[in-house]
Design an enzyme around this catalytic site. Structure first.
Site, PDB file in Angstrom:
ATOM      1  N   GLY A 171       4.667  41.336  53.473  1.00 53.08           N
ATOM      2  CA  GLY A 171       4.156  42.052  52.311  1.00 53.08           C
ATOM      3  C   GLY A 171       4.779  43.420  52.150  1.00 53.08           C
ATOM      4  O   GLY A 171       4.116  44.399  51.776  1.00 53.08           O
ATOM      5  N   GLY A 209       2.349  48.490  48.343  1.00 50.99           N
ATOM      6  CA  GLY A 209       1.236  49.023  49.102  1.00 50.99           C
ATOM      7  C   GLY A 209       1.593  49.521  50.484  1.00 50.99           C
ATOM      8  O   GLY A 209       2.588  50.219  50.703  1.00 50.99           O
ATOM      9  N   SER A 267      -9.484  44.978  58.655  1.00 47.90           N
ATOM     10  CA  SER A 267     -10.217  45.774  57.665  1.00 47.90           C
ATOM     11  C   SER A 267     -11.548  46.164  58.255  1.00 47.90           C
ATOM     12  O   SER A 267     -12.115  45.442  59.098  1.00 47.90           O
ATOM     13  CB  SER A 267     -10.446  44.951  56.392  1.00 47.90           C
ATOM     14  OG  SER A 267     -11.449  45.532  55.569  1.00 47.90           O
ATOM     15  N   TYR A 301     -13.326  36.877  52.787  1.00 47.74           N
ATOM     16  CA  TYR A 301     -12.431  37.974  53.162  1.00 47.74           C
ATOM     17  C   TYR A 301     -12.838  38.549  54.520  1.00 47.74           C
ATOM     18  O   TYR A 301     -11.989  38.741  55.412  1.00 47.74           O
ATOM     19  CB  TYR A 301     -12.454  39.069  52.094  1.00 47.74           C
ATOM     20  CG  TYR A 301     -11.563  40.237  52.425  1.00 47.74           C
ATOM     21  CD1 TYR A 301     -10.179  40.097  52.411  1.00 47.74           C
ATOM     22  CD2 TYR A 301     -12.096  41.477  52.771  1.00 47.74           C
ATOM     23  CE1 TYR A 301      -9.342  41.165  52.725  1.00 47.74           C
ATOM     24  CE2 TYR A 301     -11.279  42.550  53.082  1.00 47.74           C
ATOM     25  CZ  TYR A 301      -9.898  42.392  53.056  1.00 47.74           C
ATOM     26  OH  TYR A 301      -9.078  43.449  53.377  1.00 47.74           O
TER      27      TYR A 301
END
Length: 317
Positions: A23, A27, A153, A178
Site C-alpha cells: 500500500g 497514506g 489499529s 475491521y
C-alpha cells in the site's frame, strides 16, 4: 516506556537496505516510502493499482533526491497475485531487510476476495500472512537483522475472533470485521516473533498502529456504501481530530528502524488516548497476547492460504 520525541530525522541510515511496503502509493505507506527513500533505502512499492503506484513513485522522486524505488503489482485480495509478486521480487531483488505489512481496508460492506475470504479479514490479515510466509526465507537469508512490521489499529481492542466463523458468514458487521482483522494482525505479529525466536532467526516481528491519521482509509467504506453523509462526516473528523499521514507513519518507521526494538512490541503514538503524538511502545489488549488463540489463528491461516512458514531449516543464516 516513556514517550519519545522521535522523528524521521532520527531514523538510522538505510543505505544498502531493501524495504517492501504494501500500500505504498497513498497514506501511511506513501509517507513511509518517502522516509525510507530519504534515508537511502531501496523501496519496493507493492501496490494493487500500478498506475497510482507509478504516479506516487513520481511524486516521491519530485521531493527526494535520487530515490531508489521500484514498483511491483500486489493485490492482497488474491493469493495468486501474492505468489506472483513474490516470484517477481525474488527474480529482481536479492536481500530483504524490512517488510512493512501496511496496506488495509476499513469498515466496508461485506465483500469477498478472489479466494472467497471476507474482504477485510482477507486483505488485512490473510493476505499479509501469506505474503510474509512466502518472503520469510528472503528475510532470514539476508545478512544482519531483518524486521517484519505489521500495521494494526487501536480498534483491535474491540476485536473478537471465532475461528469457526472468521469470514463473518453467520453475522457480519463492518466495524466488528475491521476490529477482528486488526486483532488478527497483532496475534500474528506476536506469534510470528515467538516462532522466529524459537528458530533462532535474526528477524524481528513488531506490531504498530498509527493512531488517528488523515488518510483515505476512512473514505472507502462510505464510498462503497454510497453514503455521502458518512463520507463528509469522515472528512470533517479527519480535519478536526486526525494527525497528518506523515505523523501517522512514525510508529511504523520507529518499529522498522529504531535500535531499541527487540521484537514482539506494539508501537503507537504517545498522545491523548494514543490518537496522535510521537511513537512509543504500548501494551495492546489482553486478548492479543492469548497464545492459544494465536496458535489457532495461525493454523487456520495456514489452512486457508496454503502457505506454511519454513522456520525450522537449519541452513538459514
Amino acid at each position: 516506556m516513556n514517550s519519545t520525541s522521535w522523528s524521521i530525522s532520527e531514523m538510522p541510515d538505510q543505505s544498502g537496505r531493501t524495504v517492501v511496503i504494501t500500500g505504498a502509493n497513498s497514506g501511511l505507506g506513501f509517507e513511509a516510502t518517502k522516509a525510507f527513500a530519504r534515508k537511502g533505502a531501496h523501496v519496493v512499492m507493492a501496490c494493487r493499482d500500478l498506475d497510482r503506484a507509478r504516479s506516487a513513485r513520481d511524486d516521491v522522486a519530485s521531493s527526494v533526491d535520487d530515490p531508489s524505488l521500484s514498483v511491483l503489482e500486489l493485490d492482497l485480495a488474491d493469493l495468486k497475485s501474492i505468489r506472483s509478486f513474490v516470484d517477481a521480487f525474488e527474480e529482481t531483488h536479492g536481500e530483504l531487510h524490512v517488510l512493512c505489512n501496511n496496506a488495509g481496508i476499513m469498515a466496508i460492506p461485506r465483500r469477498e476476495t478472489a479466494d472467497g475470504f471476507e474482504m477485510q479479514f482477507g486483505v488485512n490479515h490473510l493476505g499479509h500472512f501469506a505474503l510474509t510466509g512466502l518472503l520469510v526465507d528472503s528475510l532470514r537469508e539476508t545478512a544482519g537483522e531483518s524486521r517484519i512490521v505489521t500495521q494494526s489499529s487501536g480498534l483491535h481492542e474491540n476485536g473478537e475472533i471465532d475461528v469457526s466463523d472468521l469470514h463473518g458468514e453467520e453475522d457480519y458487521d463492518k466495524w466488528d470485521a475491521y476490529a477482528r482483522s486488526k486483532l488478527a494482525n497483532l496475534l500474528f505479529a506476536y506469534e510470528l516473533d515467538r516462532r522466529l525466536r524459537a528458530a533462532d532467526a535474526s528477524v524481528k516481528s513488531v506490531g504498530c498502529h498509527p493512531g488517528y491519521a488523515d488518510t483515505d482509509l476512512q473514505f472507502r467504506g462510505p464510498e462503497m456504501a454510497g453514503s455521502r453523509l458518512r463520507l463528509w462526516g469522515m472528512k470533517l473528523a479527519n480535519q478536526l481530530i486526525a494527525q497528518s499521514a506523515e505523523r501517522g507513519a512514525l510508529p511504523m518507521l520507529y518499529a522498522a528502524t529504531a535500535p531499541d526494538i527487540v521484537g514482539g512490541e506494539y508501537v503507537g503514538p504517545d498522545g491523548f488516548r494514543n490518537l496522535r503524538g510521537a511513537p512509543e511502545i504500548h501494551a495492546s489488549s489482553e486478548r492479543s497476547y492469548n497464545e492459544t488463540l494465536a496458535g489457532q489463528l495461525w493454523d487456520a491461516s495456514e489452512d486457508l492460504t496454503g502457505v506454511s512458514f519454513d522456520l525450522d531449516d537449519s541452513n538459514h543464516v
